[in-house]
Every structure is written in structure tokens, then in C-alpha cells.
Enzyme design. Structure first.
Site, PDB file in Angstrom:
ATOM      1  N   HIS A 100       0.929  -1.477   0.132  1.00  0.00           N
ATOM      2  CA  HIS A 100       0.031   0.058  -0.037  1.00  0.00           C
ATOM      3  C   HIS A 100       0.690   1.417   0.094  1.00  0.00           C
ATOM      4  O   HIS A 100       1.546   1.564   0.834  1.00  0.00           O
ATOM      5  CB  HIS A 100      -0.977  -0.007   1.216  1.00  0.00           C
ATOM      6  CG  HIS A 100      -1.937   1.035   1.219  1.00  0.00           C
ATOM      7  ND1 HIS A 100      -1.961   1.866   2.149  1.00  0.00           N
ATOM      8  CD2 HIS A 100      -2.962   1.350   0.595  1.00  0.00           C
ATOM      9  CE1 HIS A 100      -2.922   2.883   2.066  1.00  0.00           C
ATOM     10  NE2 HIS A 100      -3.548   2.466   0.922  1.00  0.00           N
ATOM     11  N   GLU A 140       0.592  -0.531  -4.934  1.00  0.00           N
ATOM     12  CA  GLU A 140      -0.526   0.035  -4.947  1.00  0.00           C
ATOM     13  C   GLU A 140      -0.399   1.830  -4.924  1.00  0.00           C
ATOM     14  O   GLU A 140       0.848   2.178  -4.381  1.00  0.00           O
ATOM     15  CB  GLU A 140      -1.473  -0.060  -3.517  1.00  0.00           C
ATOM     16  CG  GLU A 140      -2.858   0.621  -3.615  1.00  0.00           C
ATOM     17  CD  GLU A 140      -2.997   1.698  -2.861  1.00  0.00           C
ATOM     18  OE1 GLU A 140      -3.887   2.308  -3.023  1.00  0.00           O
ATOM     19  OE2 GLU A 140      -1.709   2.265  -2.199  1.00  0.00           O
ATOM     20  N   ASP A 156      -2.299   5.679  -5.800  1.00  0.00           N
ATOM     21  CA  ASP A 156      -3.406   6.737  -5.982  1.00  0.00           C
ATOM     22  C   ASP A 156      -3.000   7.679  -7.114  1.00  0.00           C
ATOM     23  O   ASP A 156      -2.217   8.083  -7.138  1.00  0.00           O
ATOM     24  CB  ASP A 156      -3.808   7.473  -4.832  1.00  0.00           C
ATOM     25  CG  ASP A 156      -3.805   6.668  -3.371  1.00  0.00           C
ATOM     26  OD1 ASP A 156      -4.896   6.235  -3.076  1.00  0.00           O
ATOM     27  OD2 ASP A 156      -2.740   6.388  -2.775  1.00  0.00           O
ATOM     28  N   HIS A 212      -1.432  10.295  -2.640  1.00  0.00           N
ATOM     29  CA  HIS A 212      -2.606   9.864  -2.033  1.00  0.00           C
ATOM     30  C   HIS A 212      -3.386  11.172  -1.764  1.00  0.00           C
ATOM     31  O   HIS A 212      -4.790  11.078  -1.897  1.00  0.00           O
ATOM     32  CB  HIS A 212      -2.335   9.150  -0.600  1.00  0.00           C
ATOM     33  CG  HIS A 212      -3.543   8.890   0.268  1.00  0.00           C
ATOM     34  ND1 HIS A 212      -3.809   9.794   1.081  1.00  0.00           N
ATOM     35  CD2 HIS A 212      -4.301   8.069  -0.033  1.00  0.00           C
ATOM     36  CE1 HIS A 212      -4.951   9.353   1.698  1.00  0.00           C
ATOM     37  NE2 HIS A 212      -5.403   8.122   1.289  1.00  0.00           N
ATOM     38  N   GLU A 214      -5.461   3.358  -7.760  1.00  0.00           N
ATOM     39  CA  GLU A 214      -6.779   3.846  -7.642  1.00  0.00           C
ATOM     40  C   GLU A 214      -7.144   5.243  -8.502  1.00  0.00           C
ATOM     41  O   GLU A 214      -6.444   6.047  -8.402  1.00  0.00           O
ATOM     42  CB  GLU A 214      -6.870   4.058  -6.027  1.00  0.00           C
ATOM     43  CG  GLU A 214      -8.352   4.966  -5.671  1.00  0.00           C
ATOM     44  CD  GLU A 214      -8.089   5.283  -4.144  1.00  0.00           C
ATOM     45  OE1 GLU A 214      -9.195   6.253  -3.831  1.00  0.00           O
ATOM     46  OE2 GLU A 214      -7.231   4.995  -3.469  1.00  0.00           O
TER      47      GLU A 214
END
Length: 415
Positions: A33, A60, A62, A75, A162
Site C-alpha cells: 500500500h 498500490e 493513488d 494519495h 486507484e
């Protein structure tokens, strides 16, 4: 008497094979993450490369957009907590207030900076209790650069990007032809060859999940790509950014039955699965069971990771100090784990002595998937072990658990 031993196989990323080792599918996936963000500033090249080195199956990120429409990895919608923006006086007039998901937020917003301007900044740790020594060294990266890290890995490493705050981004950033963040996002994935249904041959070659808290974004891109999608679910008090639906609406049986046609799983905030009250875990909710009933996978999301909370409680009660110092002797404690990456991670949070637990000869490590012989070798050969590769890591002992084929007895402690 002659004897032979099992050969020491290298980590997947250390193989010299021309063909990459494939993604493992026999156990749960290990998602990094925001990269290895306990060691390095989040969502940077080094954070992702370290995560891959430590055994991550997926990295992962964003994905947002700059003022000039370039997709970047970050993020927060503001730069205040994760970069040195405060030191750049030339951008002092960029501080402003916008409404983000119904809340007034003040700061330096990514959507107000071009890529060239963002590249002049340097990232930093957003949490004070994490290692600060790498602050000011690494730039923000683009979505393309993030993908390249995964594709350049020495084994197959998946991506888990994301679509971040799409309503906010689309209100502030405009692309030619009326395209949206979602369109540009999928265009880049296609450019690098990401395609295929979950577990298809195409997908296994370049694995990717697309995640978002905005259900309308996931529904929209379902017409653009067949990559598997994950619907993220926030805390009980947070409404969806795009459809303004409550937690209770989007976790109802009716909605799960609806969204299953567009996604392969959900990623709920972990406190919605197991509530915590006064530091005690309560009985699990039925969300996982109900999601499974609709053939949806479940991937937990959000909150500080377990290791952070673990160390914070130790600090709360005054546990500190190395193995031989007075602080360590005053309130003696060891931190132990079967997962080497957890010990590496907490070494940035506490100098308490750590013990690497090693299970049966048939059981690989759950985080790095290393076999017994490799772990023993890396632990004994301390110059090339974890403590040799990661600054500040001191694993002072090894405990062999239930290794009846190695030693008679339940525990052996070796310093």
C-alpha cells in the site's frame, strides 16, 4: 559420510531467468500500500522498489491529475503533508481552499500545479513516528513511471492503482474532447498493455486491479476495459463522493447484488469488518460473508497498519532501548514475528530488540514466501541478512518453532 542439502534458491526478484517468475496465485496476494511507506516517503520510486524487493505481489498507488492534465501518483489532494512545498516561497500564492467531498480543505492542491512545477518538489514522510532521514530526496512520480517500475521488476509484479477523487479532479482539470480522469487513466493502462479478465492469460502476464471509492467511475470504465475492478468502501460516516450514498446503502444486499456486475470485489475500511472498542476487537460484522454470498472478493483497506499500532502501544508504556542499554534492561522486552518484513518495518519505529521466528521446514514466510533453508541462511549469515540490507535492523536472535526434523525440543534461542 557424504550428505546433500536442499539448494538455496534466490528470491524471485534475484533470478537470472530470461522469463520472469509468474505471479503466485496459491495464497492471498501481498499488496504494498503506497509502496514500502514505513521506510521511505510514500508513492516514490524507492518505496515501490523496496516493496518489490521485500516480496510484494502488487504495488498500490493513488492516481490524480496535474493542472496540465498529466496523471501522477499521490494519495492526498494537497501537497502540504507529503512534500516540501512550504519551503518553496515561489508557490506561496497557490495556497487556497476548495470543497473536497463536501468539506472545506485548505492547502496547496495538486490540481493547481503543472507537472514541471511538481517535479521541483521533494517528498517527505507524512507521519512523524516514521523514519525521516529520506525527506527531501525523492520527487513525485507520474502514473507512467509507476507502471514502469512494475514492468521493469525482475519477476511479475502487479499494479493496484486507484482512481483518486475523480469528481474533484474532473471539476478542476480539463482535457481535450471532453475526456475525463477515467478516460486518461484507462488510456495509459492500455498503452502499456494491461488488459484481460481476472485470472485470464492476458491478466496473469501483466496483473492489475483498478480501484475506486466512486462507484460511477468503476461503472464508467467497465465500458473501456475488462480489467478487474475493486469498489472501495470508506468509514461508516463517509458518503460516496459521486453518488452521495451512505455506507449502509452501498453495503446493503440490494447494492452488492447491483455492483457485482461491474466489480470483482470490495475493499472495505477494516473497522467496518471488525470494530474496535477501547482497544478490544469486537465480533466481526457480516459484511465479508454477505459479499462472498454475491461472489465478491474482499480486500481490507484503510487505517494505520498493525505494526504501527503495535509499536505505539509499546511506546505508550515506556518500552524502549536496545538489547544491552539501561533503557532496555529497565523494561525488558523483545519484539518477535514470523514475518521478516514486519521486523524490518518496525526497526524504523523502535530500537527494541527483535527476534525472527522460523516455522516448520515446510512452511514459507507469509510475507516474502521464502523457504525454511533460505531464511535460516540469511539469518545466520548476518553480513548478507536482513540486517545487512536494511539500515538499523538488528535481529538479535532466531527462534526455531516445531522444527522436529531440525532439532529435538520446542524452542531454541540463539544470540
Amino acid at each position: 559420510v557424504g550428505c546433500t542439502a536442499r539448494p538455496l534458491y534466490p528470491l524471485p526478484g534475484r533470478r537470472n531467468d530470461r522469463s520472469k517468475q509468474p505471479l503466485q496465485t496459491f495464497r492471498a496476494y501481498n499488496f504494498a500500500h503506497r509502496g514500502s511507506n514505513g521506510e521511505f516517503p510514500e508513492e516514490t520510486v524507492v518505496a515501490y522498489m523496496r516493496a518489490i524487493e521485500e516480496g510484494a505481489d502488487f504495488i498500490e498507488s493513488d492516481v490524480q491529475a496535474t493542472k496540465d492534465g498529466v496523471l501522477v501518483c499521490a494519495h492526498d489532494v494537497i501537497l502540504d503533508d507529503t512534500t516540501d512545498i512550504a519551503e518553496h516561497k515561489e508557490f506561496a500564492d497557490r495556497k487556497t481552499t476548495y470543497v473536497v467531498q463536501g468539506v472545506n480543505m485548505t492547502g496547496y492542491f495538486i490540481v493547481d500545479f503543472t507537472l514541471e512545477e511538481l517535479k521541483s518538489l521533494r517528498t517527505k514522510q507524512s507521519y512523524s513516528f516514521r523514519d525521516q532521514q529520506y525527506n527531501g530526496q525523492f520527487p513525485i512520480i507520474t502514473f507512467d513511471e509507476y507502471i514502469s517500475i512494475a514492468l521493469d521488476a525482475p519477476r511479475v509484479v502487479g499494479i493496484y492503482p486507484e482512481i483518486k477523487n475523480p469528481v474533484f479532479v474532473n471539476n478542476h482539470v480539463k482535457w481535450p474532447g471532453g475526456k475525463k480522469l477515467e478516460d486518461k487513466f484507462v488510456e495509459i493502462l492500455k498503452k502499456y498493455g494491461y488488459k484481460g479478465d481476472y485470472m485470464s492469460k492476458e491478466w496473469l502476464k501483466q496483473p492489475a486491479f483498478v480501484q475506486s471509492f466512486a462507484p460511477s467511475s468503476l461503472i464508467y470504465i467497465s465500458n473501456l476495459t475488462n480489467l478487474p475492478k475493486i469498489f472501495l468502501i470508506d468509514d461508516l460516516t463517509i458518503y460516496t463522493e459521486d453518488t452521495n450514498q451512505s455506507y449502509w446503502e452501498i453495503t446493503s444486499d440490494k447494492y452488492l447484488n447491483f455492483i457485482k456486475d461491474y466489480v470483482v470485489g470490495i475493499g472495505p475500511w477494516k473497522d467496518t469488518i471488525i470494530y474496535v472498542s477501547e482497544n478490544y476487537m469486537q465480533s466481526p460484522t457480516d459484511l465479508v460473508a454477505r459479499a462472498h454470498a454475491y461472489k465478491l472478493q474482499v480486500r481490507w483497506a484503510g487505517g494505520k497498519i498493525f505494526e504501527d499500532k503495535f509499536v505505539n502501544i509499546l511506546k505508550k508504556y515506556g518500552y524502549k532501548g536496545t538489547y544491552t542499554l539501561k533503557d532496555g534492561l529497565k523494561q525488558s522486552t523483545f519484539v518477535q514475528s514470523f514475518t521478516p518484513t514486519s521486523l524490518i518495518y518496525v526497526s524504523n519505529l523502535t530500537d527494541l530488540p527483535k527476534v525472527l521466528l522460523i516455522a516448520d521446514t515446510t512452511v514459507p514466510t507469509q510475507d516474502t514466501n521464502q523457504g525454511f533453508h533460505l531464511v535460516i541462511w540469511k539469518s545466520v549469515n548476518i553480513d548478507t541478512s536482513y540486517s545487512g540490507r536494511y539500515k538499523g535492523v538488528i535481529i538479535i536472535g532466531v527462534v526455531l518453532c516445531s522444527c522436529s526434523r531440525v532439532i529435538q525440543g520446542s524452542f531454541v534461542f540463539s544470540v
